[in-house]
Design an enzyme around this catalytic site. Structure first.
Site, mmCIF file in Angstrom:
data_model
loop_
_atom_site.group_PDB
_atom_site.id
_atom_site.type_symbol
_atom_site.label_atom_id
_atom_site.label_comp_id
_atom_site.label_asym_id
_atom_site.label_seq_id
_atom_site.Cartn_x
_atom_site.Cartn_y
_atom_site.Cartn_z
ATOM 1 N N SER A 158 0.850 -1.201 0.000
ATOM 2 C CA SER A 158 0.000 0.000 0.000
ATOM 3 C C SER A 158 0.878 1.241 0.000
ATOM 4 C CB SER A 158 -0.867 0.001 1.256
ATOM 5 O OG SER A 158 -1.475 1.254 1.435
ATOM 6 N N TYR A 162 -1.868 -1.695 10.329
ATOM 7 C CA TYR A 162 -1.921 -1.804 8.865
ATOM 8 C C TYR A 162 -0.645 -1.298 8.200
ATOM 9 C CZ TYR A 162 -3.808 -1.447 4.108
ATOM 10 O OH TYR A 162 -4.024 -1.565 2.752
HETATM 11 N N1 NAP Z 1 -8.641 -0.625 -1.967
HETATM 12 C C1 NAP Z 1 -7.677 0.180 -1.596
HETATM 13 O O1 NAP Z 1 -7.857 1.417 -1.534
HETATM 14 C C2 NAP Z 1 -6.313 -0.389 -1.285
HETATM 15 C C3 NAP Z 1 -5.220 0.505 -1.227
HETATM 16 C C4 NAP Z 1 -3.951 0.011 -0.941
HETATM 17 C C5 NAP Z 1 -3.763 -1.345 -0.728
HETATM 18 N N2 NAP Z 1 -4.839 -2.184 -0.788
HETATM 19 C C6 NAP Z 1 -4.550 -3.611 -0.557
HETATM 20 O O2 NAP Z 1 -5.078 -4.365 -1.640
HETATM 21 C C7 NAP Z 1 -5.312 -5.706 -1.212
HETATM 22 C C8 NAP Z 1 -6.656 -6.152 -1.759
HETATM 23 O O3 NAP Z 1 -7.677 -5.363 -1.172
HETATM 24 P P1 NAP Z 1 -8.910 -4.805 -2.014
HETATM 25 O O4 NAP Z 1 -8.806 -3.348 -2.032
HETATM 26 O O5 NAP Z 1 -9.058 -5.539 -3.281
HETATM 27 O O6 NAP Z 1 -10.085 -5.159 -0.977
HETATM 28 P P2 NAP Z 1 -11.383 -6.091 -1.115
HETATM 29 O O7 NAP Z 1 -12.170 -5.745 -2.337
HETATM 30 O O8 NAP Z 1 -12.078 -5.994 0.196
HETATM 31 O O9 NAP Z 1 -10.776 -7.555 -1.308
HETATM 32 C C9 NAP Z 1 -10.095 -8.207 -0.245
HETATM 33 C C10 NAP Z 1 -9.930 -9.666 -0.602
HETATM 34 O O10 NAP Z 1 -9.250 -10.307 0.489
HETATM 35 C C11 NAP Z 1 -9.963 -11.487 0.835
HETATM 36 N N3 NAP Z 1 -9.780 -11.832 2.232
HETATM 37 C C12 NAP Z 1 -9.958 -11.026 3.320
HETATM 38 N N4 NAP Z 1 -9.780 -11.736 4.448
HETATM 39 C C13 NAP Z 1 -9.506 -13.011 4.069
HETATM 40 C C14 NAP Z 1 -9.280 -14.228 4.780
HETATM 41 N N5 NAP Z 1 -9.301 -14.275 6.125
HETATM 42 N N6 NAP Z 1 -9.040 -15.357 4.073
HETATM 43 C C15 NAP Z 1 -9.045 -15.327 2.716
HETATM 44 N N7 NAP Z 1 -9.263 -14.217 1.991
HETATM 45 C C16 NAP Z 1 -9.504 -13.079 2.658
HETATM 46 C C17 NAP Z 1 -11.423 -11.158 0.501
HETATM 47 O O11 NAP Z 1 -12.161 -12.355 0.231
HETATM 48 P P3 NAP Z 1 -13.252 -13.059 1.173
HETATM 49 O O12 NAP Z 1 -13.958 -11.991 1.939
HETATM 50 O O13 NAP Z 1 -14.120 -13.788 0.190
HETATM 51 O O14 NAP Z 1 -12.463 -13.991 2.025
HETATM 52 C C18 NAP Z 1 -11.262 -10.369 -0.791
HETATM 53 O O15 NAP Z 1 -11.179 -11.248 -1.884
HETATM 54 C C19 NAP Z 1 -5.201 -5.687 0.317
HETATM 55 O O16 NAP Z 1 -3.976 -6.275 0.692
HETATM 56 C C20 NAP Z 1 -5.221 -4.204 0.671
HETATM 57 O O17 NAP Z 1 -4.496 -3.939 1.845
HETATM 58 C C21 NAP Z 1 -6.093 -1.747 -1.064
#
Ligand code: NAP
Length: 263
Positions: A141, A154
């Site tokens: 991130s 985080y």
């Molecule tokens: N969106 C942003 O603004 C942003 C910015 C910087 C970094 N990120 C990073 O990007 C990555 C992906 O996040 P995203 O933004 O795509 O969020 P998201 O749409 O909420 O997706 C998160 C994914 O992680 C899975 N997950 C969460 N807990 C889990 C568990 N205990 N076991 C297995 N799978 C799990 C969820 O699947 P299930 O719920 O089906 O398990 C979902 O597929 C993360 O590492 C986040 O820190 C996001």
């Protein structure tokens, strides 16, 4: 017999992980998808198979379990699926302060986003090294490059992810394995809904946001080009460059005085 390469993507049921699945399938990779929500994984698998001539394997697993990484690798081995590309992406942020969150919540987060990324990398690297090819993307991130925020694990976890990625890349690059820490900023996914801050983030201007597809495309490109740290989006790269110019005491001052949201 030649085979497609395979990309294993964690957190693939939504957001950036689902976008990575499309991205790698569009480049001819077979895909292995991991997340908890089996129905979402099956729907994504059907969508990908309808669009691309690739194989898709789904593994409904809770990565907060300490047995999950071992089970994923064993299940893939059982199906004779060899992983060429690993995308450690599963993740979320907790809404409350350090003490307000229970230890179980912190432990689960550390397991999913720190131990999990590390363990699955450790388990899959030997196979990549044996064939002299591997690509690893650890989704970090922009907050890994920003001042630490109050009470939250985080940004500390994401800082670890950046250093871990660099260490893996430095050790194994000569043997054909690249590792990239991918640092997106605000990205349209379920992340801020899960965190419970959607109403507040809706007020942010459109230009600070990227789509998950943009982030995944930049991530693919970065790991193939061998970039160790990749900040996505021009605005985020400018922010990262400015933050890099700040002396550490000033960064800590900003961390102390701001509240902010995770991105
Ligand atoms: N969106 C942003 O603004 C942003 C910015 C910087 C970094 N990120 C990073 O990007 C990555 C992906 O996040 P995203 O933004 O795509 O969020 P998201 O749409 O909420 O997706 C998160 C994914 O992680 C899975 N997950 C969460 N807990 C889990 C568990 N205990 N076991 C297995 N799978 C799990 C969820 O699947 P299930 O719920 O089906 O398990 C979902 O597929 C993360 O590492 C986040 O820190 C996001």
């Amino acid at each position: 017999m030649s085979r497609n390469r395979t990309a294993l993507i964690t957190g693939a049921s939504a957001g950036i992980g689902a976008a990575f699945a499309h991205e790698f399938a569009s480049h001819g990779y077979d895909i292995a998808l991991v997340a908890r929500r089996a129905d979402k994984l099956e729907a994504l698998a059907a969508d990908i198979k309808a669009q691309f001539p690739v194989q898709v394997t789904t593994l409904a697993m809770d990565l907060a379990s300490t047995h999950a990484c071992r089970a994923i690798v064993a299940e893939l081995e059982g199906k004779a699926v060899h992983v060429d590309v690993l995308v450690n992406n599963a993740g979320y942020a907790l809404p409350d302060g350090f003490v307000e969150c229970s230890w179980d919540e912190h432990q689960a987060m550390l397991q999913v986003m720190l131990n999990g990324y590390t363990e699955v990398t450790h388990r899959l690297l030997p196979g990549m090294l044996a064939q002299g090819f591997g690509r690893i993307i650890n989704v970090s991130s922009l907050s890994a490059l920003a001042p630490p925020s109050k009470g939250s694990l985080y940004s500390a976890i994401k800082r670890y992810v950046n250093d871990f990625s660099a260490a893996i890349d430095f050790e194994f690059r000569e043997r054909g394995v690249h590792c990239t820490a991918l640092c997106p900023g605000f990205t349209y996914t379920e992340f801020h809904d899960v965190m419970g801050v959607r109403e507040a983030t809706n007020k942010f201007p459109k230009y600070v946001w990227q789509s998950a597809r943009q982030v995944a495309a930049e991530g693919y490109d970065a790991v193939m080009k061998g970039k160790v740290i990749k900040v996505t989006g021009t605005l985020n790269r400018c922010i990262a460059a400015l933050l890099g110019l700040l002396p550490r005491p000033l960064q800590l001052h900003f961390g102390r005085t701001s509240r902010g949201f995770e991105d």
